[in-house]
Scaffold this active site. Structure first.
Site, PDB file in Angstrom:
ATOM      1  N   ASP A 109      61.417 122.325  13.216  1.00 18.45           N
ATOM      2  CA  ASP A 109      62.463 122.983  12.427  1.00 18.45           C
ATOM      3  C   ASP A 109      63.726 122.969  13.277  1.00 18.45           C
ATOM      4  O   ASP A 109      63.767 123.597  14.341  1.00 18.45           O
ATOM      5  CB  ASP A 109      62.027 124.431  12.100  1.00 18.45           C
ATOM      6  CG  ASP A 109      63.059 125.159  11.250  1.00 18.45           C
ATOM      7  OD1 ASP A 109      64.118 124.574  10.948  1.00 18.45           O
ATOM      8  OD2 ASP A 109      62.803 126.337  10.902  1.00 18.45           O
TER       9      ASP A 109
ATOM     10  N   ALA B 242      67.527 123.847  12.913  1.00 19.32           N
ATOM     11  CA  ALA B 242      68.535 124.452  12.036  1.00 19.32           C
ATOM     12  C   ALA B 242      69.863 124.681  12.757  1.00 19.32           C
ATOM     13  O   ALA B 242      70.832 125.124  12.137  1.00 19.32           O
ATOM     14  CB  ALA B 242      68.016 125.787  11.492  1.00 19.32           C
TER      15      ALA B 242
END
Ligand code: LMR
Length: 394
Positions: free
Chosen positions: A208, A210
């Site tokens: 992930d 971000a």
């Protein structure tokens, strides 16, 4: 029927955001939700995004559907931004998603389709919504050690020991950079050790990412992701454009799936499109189009990078200021980790009573695990926050 619905637990971060909005105090300080704010407390539209929007208004002549996996041009620029040449293009499936959350959900849904019995190893702690989505779709969660609260550093030995328990068919969720909520990150040698353990256990990584560009810069923040992409046979990546392009409400993200063969990639690509169709059909396009324009135009890209670098440097300087101020006021190096951490967040290690008191008495909002959003500070509020924190410790 609807009488069978049960109340759902509130999302702690969004609940805090709402509580801050309705707090009438003028001197309140929001260190909660991960949104970048400038020195005036405003979240600006980045210059390159604004310029791209103006161009788009002039040239866009249709709003007809794109493809089910989103605009292929968006896939290309994002693959280049995230992976450079770390994985062969013909083995990468890609799908535009509504924001980074949509990308995470898409990756978890793909895992569920591929192996409903997969166990998902998640760092302890992790972004609370990871846990919430995994529970919602019914995948088993296995926490792995990640953080040493006393030192504010990564518990790397604990992490490696716990990841060693993974089996083929399991998944390991990693934060590409700027770990949320701790701010404590892996070094490049750490990433290499993680790759080794992934390859020896046969677990598949989901990264992930971000906050690319919010830690040490666009390239440095991607080194871990690129290393995994180059060294592991199967990799999933969920990326967000909310923060680094400042287009939070446009909901712009992407899921990438690196497969072992081009044939497997074609099947994965069809599965990603299928998942979009089941959820919302075509993903939102406006933000993705702006990102494509910015990354595809030399002048816009240079300006975007310059502004992103200013944002990053500003956060670094706020980290140093807060750490220094707390060192002075507490006469200790208890918060020295703030200057070492990277990204928007750090976890202060305060008790619930202290967090509640900071909110009620001082109007300082932070998440219930004492995570603060560094970008919610500015040069004027750092001394105020540092003083309030030091007072709660007394
Ligand atoms: C955060 O962690 O504050 C951000 O990622 C925003 C969100 O959706 O929770």
């Amino acid at each position: 029927m609807l009488n069978h619905l049960k109340a759902q637990p509130a999302d702690k971060i969004l609940q805090l955001m709402q509580a801050f909005r309705v707090d009438p105090r003028e001197d309140k300080i929001d260190l909660g939700v991960g949104v970048y704010k400038d020195a005036d407390g405003h979240t600006p539209i980045m210059r390159a995004i604004k310029a791209a929007e103006q161009q788009l208004w002039n040239v866009e002549d249709t709003k007809v559907y794109t493809s089910l996996a989103g605009d292929p041009a968006f896939h290309e620029v994002m693959i280049e931004l995230l992976l450079a040449d770390s994985a062969p293009r013909d083995r990468i499936a890609a799908c535009a998603t509504p924001g980074g959350t949509g990308a995470v959900r898409q990756a978890f849904d793909l895992v569920k389709l591929a192996n409903p019995n997969a166990r998902v190893f998640v760092s302890n702690p992790t972004w609370p919504n990871h846990l919430s989505i995994l529970e919602h779709i019914g995948l088993e969660i296995v926490p792995y050690r990640y953080f040493e609260p006393e030192s504010g550093a990564v518990d790397f030995d604990g992490m490696i020991a716990d990841l060693g328990q993974a089996r083929p068919g399991d998944v390991v969720l990693l934060h590409g950079c700027c770990h949320n909520p701790t701010g404590a990150n892996l070094t490049l040698p750490d990433w290499q050790a993680v790759v080794d353990i992934l390859n020896s256990t046969g677990a598949v990584p989901i990264i992930d990412i971000a906050y690319q560009g919010f830690g040490d810069g666009l390239e440095d923040d991607a080194v871990g992701t690129r290393l995994v992409a180059s060294a592991c046979p199967q990799v999933m990546i969920a990326a967000s454009c909310s923060k680094n392009f400042g287009i939070y409400r446009e909901r712009t993200g992407i899921t990438l799936v690196i497969c072992e063969t081009a044939e497997q990639r074609n099947v994965a690509q069809a599965n990603l499109a299928h998942l979009n169709r089941q959820g919302y059909s075509f993903p939102p396009d406006h933000g993705a189009r702006l990102v494509t324009m910015v990354l595809g135009d030399a002048a816009l890209r240079t300006d975007w990078q310059a502004e992103l670098d200013d944002v990053r440097r500003n956060m670094l300087s706020l980290r140093k200021q807060l750490s220094g101020e707390l060192q002075r006021l507490t006469n200790s190096n208890r918060f020295g980790f703030l200057a070492q951490h990277r990204g928007m967040f750090s976890r202060l290690g305060l008790s619930t009573t202290m967090i509640d008191s900071l909110r009620e008495k001082n109007g300082i909002y932070m998440v219930g695990d004492s995570r603060i959003n560094i970008a919610g500070l500015n040069v004027n509020t750092v001394p105020v926050v540092a003083r309030a924190i030091a007072e709660t410790l007394e």
